[in-house]
Design a protein around this motif. Structure first.
Motif, PDB file in Angstrom:
ATOM      1  N   LEU A  12      -5.801  -7.448  -4.134  1.00  0.00           N
ATOM      2  CA  LEU A  12      -6.719  -6.665  -3.317  1.00  0.00           C
ATOM      3  C   LEU A  12      -6.328  -5.191  -3.285  1.00  0.00           C
ATOM      4  O   LEU A  12      -7.175  -4.285  -3.376  1.00  0.00           O
ATOM      5  CB  LEU A  12      -6.750  -7.242  -1.895  1.00  0.00           C
ATOM      6  CG  LEU A  12      -7.387  -8.634  -1.764  1.00  0.00           C
ATOM      7  CD1 LEU A  12      -7.201  -9.169  -0.337  1.00  0.00           C
ATOM      8  CD2 LEU A  12      -8.869  -8.568  -2.116  1.00  0.00           C
ATOM      9  N   VAL A  13      -5.020  -4.938  -3.123  1.00  0.00           N
ATOM     10  CA  VAL A  13      -4.565  -3.535  -3.052  1.00  0.00           C
ATOM     11  C   VAL A  13      -4.856  -2.795  -4.355  1.00  0.00           C
ATOM     12  O   VAL A  13      -5.363  -1.660  -4.357  1.00  0.00           O
ATOM     13  CB  VAL A  13      -3.064  -3.497  -2.698  1.00  0.00           C
ATOM     14  CG1 VAL A  13      -2.517  -2.077  -2.879  1.00  0.00           C
ATOM     15  CG2 VAL A  13      -2.840  -3.972  -1.271  1.00  0.00           C
ATOM     16  N   VAL A  14      -4.540  -3.437  -5.494  1.00  0.00           N
ATOM     17  CA  VAL A  14      -4.743  -2.753  -6.790  1.00  0.00           C
ATOM     18  C   VAL A  14      -6.220  -2.537  -7.046  1.00  0.00           C
ATOM     19  O   VAL A  14      -6.651  -1.459  -7.489  1.00  0.00           O
ATOM     20  CB  VAL A  14      -4.083  -3.568  -7.919  1.00  0.00           C
ATOM     21  CG1 VAL A  14      -4.466  -2.986  -9.273  1.00  0.00           C
ATOM     22  CG2 VAL A  14      -2.580  -3.581  -7.744  1.00  0.00           C
ATOM     23  N   LEU A  15      -7.058  -3.556  -6.767  1.00  0.00           N
ATOM     24  CA  LEU A  15      -8.494  -3.384  -6.992  1.00  0.00           C
ATOM     25  C   LEU A  15      -9.067  -2.322  -6.076  1.00  0.00           C
ATOM     26  O   LEU A  15      -9.951  -1.550  -6.454  1.00  0.00           O
ATOM     27  CB  LEU A  15      -9.210  -4.718  -6.759  1.00  0.00           C
ATOM     28  CG  LEU A  15      -8.961  -5.796  -7.826  1.00  0.00           C
ATOM     29  CD1 LEU A  15      -9.641  -7.101  -7.415  1.00  0.00           C
ATOM     30  CD2 LEU A  15      -9.489  -5.340  -9.170  1.00  0.00           C
ATOM     31  N   GLY A  16      -8.581  -2.285  -4.802  1.00  0.00           N
ATOM     32  CA  GLY A  16      -9.043  -1.229  -3.910  1.00  0.00           C
ATOM     33  C   GLY A  16      -8.667   0.153  -4.423  1.00  0.00           C
ATOM     34  O   GLY A  16      -9.448   1.097  -4.332  1.00  0.00           O
ATOM     35  N   ARG A  17      -7.470   0.264  -4.977  1.00  0.00           N
ATOM     36  CA  ARG A  17      -7.053   1.556  -5.560  1.00  0.00           C
ATOM     37  C   ARG A  17      -7.969   1.933  -6.724  1.00  0.00           C
ATOM     38  O   ARG A  17      -8.370   3.078  -6.882  1.00  0.00           O
ATOM     39  CB  ARG A  17      -5.594   1.457  -5.998  1.00  0.00           C
ATOM     40  CG  ARG A  17      -5.025   2.757  -6.531  1.00  0.00           C
ATOM     41  CD  ARG A  17      -3.570   2.554  -6.957  1.00  0.00           C
ATOM     42  NE  ARG A  17      -2.719   2.290  -5.789  1.00  0.00           N
ATOM     43  CZ  ARG A  17      -2.135   3.244  -5.075  1.00  0.00           C
ATOM     44  NH1 ARG A  17      -2.322   4.515  -5.400  1.00  0.00           N
ATOM     45  NH2 ARG A  17      -1.374   2.935  -4.045  1.00  0.00           N
ATOM     46  N   SER A  77       0.814  -1.219   0.000  1.00  0.00           N
ATOM     47  CA  SER A  77       0.000   0.000   0.000  1.00  0.00           C
ATOM     48  C   SER A  77       0.847   1.268   0.000  1.00  0.00           C
ATOM     49  O   SER A  77       0.305   2.382  -0.098  1.00  0.00           O
ATOM     50  CB  SER A  77      -0.924   0.021   1.231  1.00  0.00           C
ATOM     51  OG  SER A  77      -1.768  -1.090   1.217  1.00  0.00           O
ATOM     52  N   GLY A  78       2.156   1.133   0.122  1.00  0.00           N
ATOM     53  CA  GLY A  78       2.990   2.339   0.205  1.00  0.00           C
ATOM     54  C   GLY A  78       3.238   3.021  -1.139  1.00  0.00           C
ATOM     55  O   GLY A  78       3.713   4.153  -1.197  1.00  0.00           O
ATOM     56  N   GLY A  79       2.962   2.356  -2.248  1.00  0.00           N
ATOM     57  CA  GLY A  79       3.224   2.963  -3.567  1.00  0.00           C
ATOM     58  C   GLY A  79       2.270   4.085  -3.886  1.00  0.00           C
ATOM     59  O   GLY A  79       1.078   4.020  -3.545  1.00  0.00           O
ATOM     60  N   THR A  80       2.784   5.131  -4.544  1.00  0.00           N
ATOM     61  CA  THR A  80       1.927   6.276  -4.897  1.00  0.00           C
ATOM     62  C   THR A  80       1.150   6.015  -6.178  1.00  0.00           C
ATOM     63  O   THR A  80       0.098   6.617  -6.386  1.00  0.00           O
ATOM     64  CB  THR A  80       2.782   7.541  -5.066  1.00  0.00           C
ATOM     65  OG1 THR A  80       3.778   7.302  -6.067  1.00  0.00           O
ATOM     66  CG2 THR A  80       3.470   7.895  -3.757  1.00  0.00           C
ATOM     67  N   ASP A 112       4.113   1.726  -9.108  1.00  0.00           N
ATOM     68  CA  ASP A 112       4.943   1.562  -7.906  1.00  0.00           C
ATOM     69  C   ASP A 112       4.514   0.332  -7.097  1.00  0.00           C
ATOM     70  O   ASP A 112       5.343  -0.397  -6.541  1.00  0.00           O
ATOM     71  CB  ASP A 112       4.856   2.814  -7.026  1.00  0.00           C
ATOM     72  CG  ASP A 112       5.483   4.028  -7.689  1.00  0.00           C
ATOM     73  OD1 ASP A 112       6.306   3.838  -8.619  1.00  0.00           O
ATOM     74  OD2 ASP A 112       5.145   5.163  -7.300  1.00  0.00           O
ATOM     75  N   VAL A 113       3.200   0.096  -7.022  1.00  0.00           N
ATOM     76  CA  VAL A 113       2.689  -1.057  -6.257  1.00  0.00           C
ATOM     77  C   VAL A 113       3.176  -2.357  -6.879  1.00  0.00           C
ATOM     78  O   VAL A 113       3.648  -3.274  -6.190  1.00  0.00           O
ATOM     79  CB  VAL A 113       1.152  -1.005  -6.200  1.00  0.00           C
ATOM     80  CG1 VAL A 113       0.595  -2.292  -5.574  1.00  0.00           C
ATOM     81  CG2 VAL A 113       0.680   0.210  -5.423  1.00  0.00           C
ATOM     82  N   LEU A 114       3.100  -2.449  -8.233  1.00  0.00           N
ATOM     83  CA  LEU A 114       3.519  -3.682  -8.902  1.00  0.00           C
ATOM     84  C   LEU A 114       5.019  -3.897  -8.769  1.00  0.00           C
ATOM     85  O   LEU A 114       5.488  -5.032  -8.552  1.00  0.00           O
ATOM     86  CB  LEU A 114       3.111  -3.643 -10.368  1.00  0.00           C
ATOM     87  CG  LEU A 114       1.597  -3.629 -10.626  1.00  0.00           C
ATOM     88  CD1 LEU A 114       1.307  -3.406 -12.097  1.00  0.00           C
ATOM     89  CD2 LEU A 114       0.953  -4.924 -10.145  1.00  0.00           C
TER      90      LEU A 114
END
Length: 855
Positions: free
Chosen positions: A136-141, A26-29, A33-35
């Protein structure tokens, strides 16, 4: 997995692990960055040699893949196959495991180790954990971004609805104001009141901002001035004028907070001012504000179009005869067109149109007919143009067209062709049909070339087109007026500068007496006596030295100073002839008139004035008029020559009759037929014809000279030979019946002092050509008129060149009189039939009656 079977330590460890994974991901802007962070996280958790997060063939992030070249093909293959091995630079081949990221179609995590190493137990479970958390993180974003987008769209929708409501209210107010304003215009309210109402209404609808109306003042060379201003504080006049001028007469400028907004005001399509609005504190106008400002500028345009003062405005910018824009207006519009080229991407071309044959219309039918032709030409020019093109009258018979196009030269060429075709159609005016043509010069706009220079370039190209059309004149169809089209090129600039300098020098030289006359003797061949002198113009130029007419007259023929120059020549030659006749009473003086001078209405008055001022007997003046005038309107030419002959001076057609030996000795360029109708006293044989009579093709040339001399005798016309340079030519001319000649053999041109002293001393004695060429003396003794023993040599192919009788018949046809009175032109070939009657034996009146019956 059975969670209940896990010990508390295992549950705590799993919780901390999941918390760590979610925190790291979750720290990527950004999503990228997340991937990329997921690849680094997996490498740390499972201590893998290679980790990559791939979406199809694209690698979002990777660890251990090398610094310069990613093994994209190898990664794509193992993703496709669900595992396998591939080569990694610096590491060798690695064995891989592939885990799909749930929820993200096409995204996979690839984990690889060197082939000689083993993966710890549970490695694949940790990778799946990270993959699930990554999904989950990407879909939430994605969900948060969609929610934010919907909120923004909702806010935009509300703002747009508010803006539309405001626009509707403003347009309703504009409509109400427009109706009220149109009623005021219809009731003919005073123009100043209407203009103030426009400014006040526009200010009211634009949040009571300051508004000024600027118009061009026809009383001060169309300078802009503020005619109405409302709002507090009022706009600075200098700022207002700058805004109006920068607008360039087109469209709307929305301003920027520091410079006002402005909308152009027009009258009949021509810019005459602007409506200027303060934008300080509010920034540039939005589309609705620009529409409102444009609407009130159009109200101002309508008020001006309906006001009585519009005539004063148009008078300063429009040609009164044709209702086209004048030169000043064209230059302003051309400046605007050049200025907006960078914004609209259109090129600019100027067509300079000069009418050919218009002066003849004025001279023949009067200025009223000429004005009607100009007005109708203007209407035809408008028909040739497209919507945004501009036609203007520059003055006289000169027009200009402004054309804007992505391909300006091509568009200009097409319009020029249409103009030439339309203008060449005959005009019916004052009960007669007249024709004019058009010479057109085209100039294309280039960087650094201003409006005035562009118009000058088009003018230069037009001069070239006119010169080319004059050169092609004899080849045009009967009744047509020649014209040409030339596009300006760089090398024309120097020629144009020389021409303009020459015109300037010519005007100065006429006033400062830089011209002088030389005189060439005209000799009677029978005894060599000097019977006249031809005045030849010379210009003693202050820098170029002594110039003959060929060096300056052609280039300056359109200069008004040329007419003053010819008047000076007439006065000077007549005065000199009067002085010489005190010593040689029968001496005549010959003056060459230009074609343009002959065709003017005032030519005869100029001759009378010169004769009167010198006190010279009119019979002592001979006027040489160019034989090229035979191509002009025969009725007009006859009328002009009749007026000249009415002064008492004698008239000769100069440079008459040239010979084309390649055409079997046919006379070309000039017909003999006009000699029967024109009021002339003789002809001067062209020097090119005289140069041939003792040459290789002398038989044809001599036959032509004999025909002309005997025809001249029959019609009571004098014949003068020019360009006599050899003794043999004198003998042959005498044999052919030519009585008078001139040339360097008989006397070169000389100054007034030289010829005067020789006349006084009687040193210009008889020319004795036979003494200079004894061999010709015997030939002359054997030569009798009509009895020349030599046979002409046949040309190649066996064809015999026509004799003078055939040449005569070609021009005039059969005379048709009884055999005893038959007129036969003597031939160089002996006649086998009855002895013909020489043409000189028939009385001129009888011959004229014979010729009249043959028509």
């Amino acid at each position: 997995m059975d969670v209940a079977a896990l010990s508390p330590d295992q549950v705590g460890h799993a919780s901390r692990l999941l918390d760590h994974v979610l925190t790291e991901l979750s720290g990527g802007t950004t999503e990228r960055d997340v991937l990329a962070g997921a690849a680094a996280l997996v490498a740390d958790l499972v201590d893998a040699d290679v980790v990559a997060v791939c979406e199809g063939a694209h690698v979002h992030g990777g660890v251990g893949l090398g610094q310069r070249f990613l093994p994209e093909r190898g990664l794509a293959r193992v993703v496709r196959d669900g595992g396998g091995s591939f080569a990694v630079p610096g590491l060798g081949r690695v064995r891989t495991s592939v885990v799909e990221v749930p929820g993200l179609a096409g995204v996979h995590v690839v984990v690889g180790r060197a082939e000689d190493s083993q993966a710890p137990e549970g490695t694949l479970d940790l990778v799946r954990l990270v993959a699930r958390a990554l999904g989950l993180v990407v879909l939430g974003r994605h969900g948060r971004e969609r929610e934010r987008w919907h909120r923004q769209q909702g806010a935009r929708g509300a703002a747009e609805r508010t803006r539309l409501q405001q626009a509707l209210r403003q347009r309703e107010q504009v409509l109400t104001t427009s109706v009220r304003f149109q009623r005021a215009v219809s009731s003919r309210r005073p123009l100043p009141e209407l203009l103030v109402q426009i400014a006040a209404s526009s200010s009211e609808l634009m949040d009571h901002r300051a508004v000024s109306l600027v118009l061009a003042d026809p009383r001060s060379q169309m300078r802009m001035r503020v005619v109405a201003a409302v709002g507090e504080p009022t706009l600075d006049p200098g700022l207002v004028l700058d805004a109006a001028n920068s607008l360039g007469g087109f469209g709307v400028a929305v301003g920027d907070g520091t410079t006002p907004a402005a909308a152009a005001v027009h009258i009949n399509g021509r810019s005459v001012g602007a409506l200027v609005l303060d934008t300080s504190g509010s920034g540039a106008l939005d589309p609705v504000g620009a529409t409102v400002l444009r609407a009130f500028a159009e109200h101002a345009s309508m008020a001006l179009s309906h006001a009585d003062t519009v005539r004063a405005v148009e008078a300063a910018s429009t040609d009164g005869l044709t209702n086209l824009p004048n030169r000043a207006t064209l230059l302003r519009q051309l400046e605007v067109a050049l200025r907006v080229t960078e914004t609209d991407g259109l090129g600019t071309a100027v067509l300079f149109v000069d009418l050919n044959g218009f002066k003849q219309v004025n001279d023949t039918h009067g200025h009223a007919a000429g004005d009607e032709v100009l007005a109708r030409v203007a209407r035809r020019l408008r028909r040739c143009l497209r919507g945004d093109d501009v036609a203007a009258r520059l003055g006289g018979d000169e027009f200009a067209l402004l054309v804007r196009d992505l391909e300006p030269e091509r568009a200009a060429q097409r319009i020029a062709a249409r103009v030439q075709a339309d203008v060449a159609q005959p005009f019916e005016t004052h009960g007669t049909t007249v024709r004019v043509g058009a010479s057109i010069g085209i100039a294309i706009a280039a960087d650094g070339v201003g409006a005035a220079e562009l118009l000058r370039r088009a003018d230069s190209a037009m001069y070239m087109a006119k010169a080319e059309s004059h050169a092609a004149g004899p080849g045009v169809a009967a009744g047509a007026v020649p014209g040409g089209v030339v596009v300006f090129e760089a090398d024309m600039h120097d020629a144009d500068q020389l021409r303009r300098q020459l015109e300037h020098d010519l005007r100065r030289a006429v006033g400062e007496d830089e011209f002088e006359l030389a005189y060439q003797p005209i000799v009677r061949l029978a005894d060599g006596a000097v019977v006249g002198a031809e005045a030849l113009l010379r210009w003693r130029h202050r820098t170029r030295g002594l110039l003959e007419p060929g060096a300056f007259l052609a280039g300056a023929e359109r200069s008004p100073a040329v007419e003053d120059l010819w008047r000076w020549v007439l006065r000077t030659a007549c005065a000199q002839a009067a002085a010489w006749r005190e010593q040689v009473p029968d001496l005549s003086v010959t003056v060459n008139l230009s074609a343009a001078h002959v065709m003017t209405r005032g030519a005869a008055d100029d001759v009378r004035a010169a004769l009167s001022a010198a006190g010279l007997d009119p019979a002592a003046l001979v006027l040489d008029v160019p034989a090229d005038l035979l191509g002009e309107d025969p009725d007009l030419l006859a009328a002009r020559l009749k007026k000249l002959r009415g002064t008492g001076a004698r008239i000769l057609l100069d440079d008459f009759a040239t010979l084309d030996p390649g055409q079997g000795g046919v006379l070309v360029n000039h017909s003999l037929a006009p000699l029967r109708q024109l009021p002339v006293d003789g002809v001067k044989l062209d020097r090119t014809l005289i140069a041939e009579i003792d040459g290789p093709e002398g038989a044809d040339a001599l036959a032509a000279v004999r025909v002309l001399c005997e025809l001249g005798a029959a019609l009571d016309l004098g014949v003068v030979a020019e360009g006599v340079e050899r003794t043999e030519q004198v003998v042959l001319l005498t044999e052919a019946g030519c009585a008078v000649a001139q040339g360097v053999l008989l006397g070169a041109p000389r100054s007034v002092a030289e010829l005067g002293s020789e006349l006084a001393a009687g040193e210009l004695g008889p020319v004795e050509p036979l003494a200079a060429a004894p061999a010709l003396a015997d030939l002359a003794e054997l030569t009798e008129l009509g009895d020349f023993a030599d046979e002409p040599s046949a040309p190649a192919g066996g064809a015999v060149p026509p004799g003078p009788a055939e040449l005569f018949a070609r021009e005039f046809g059969s005379v048709g009189v009884p055999a005893q009175g038959t007129v036969v032109v003597p031939s160089r070939r002996r006649s086998e039939g009855p002895v013909p009657v020489p043409i000189s034996g028939v009385r001129p009146d009888d011959l004229r009656r014979m010729l009249d019956r043959s028509r």
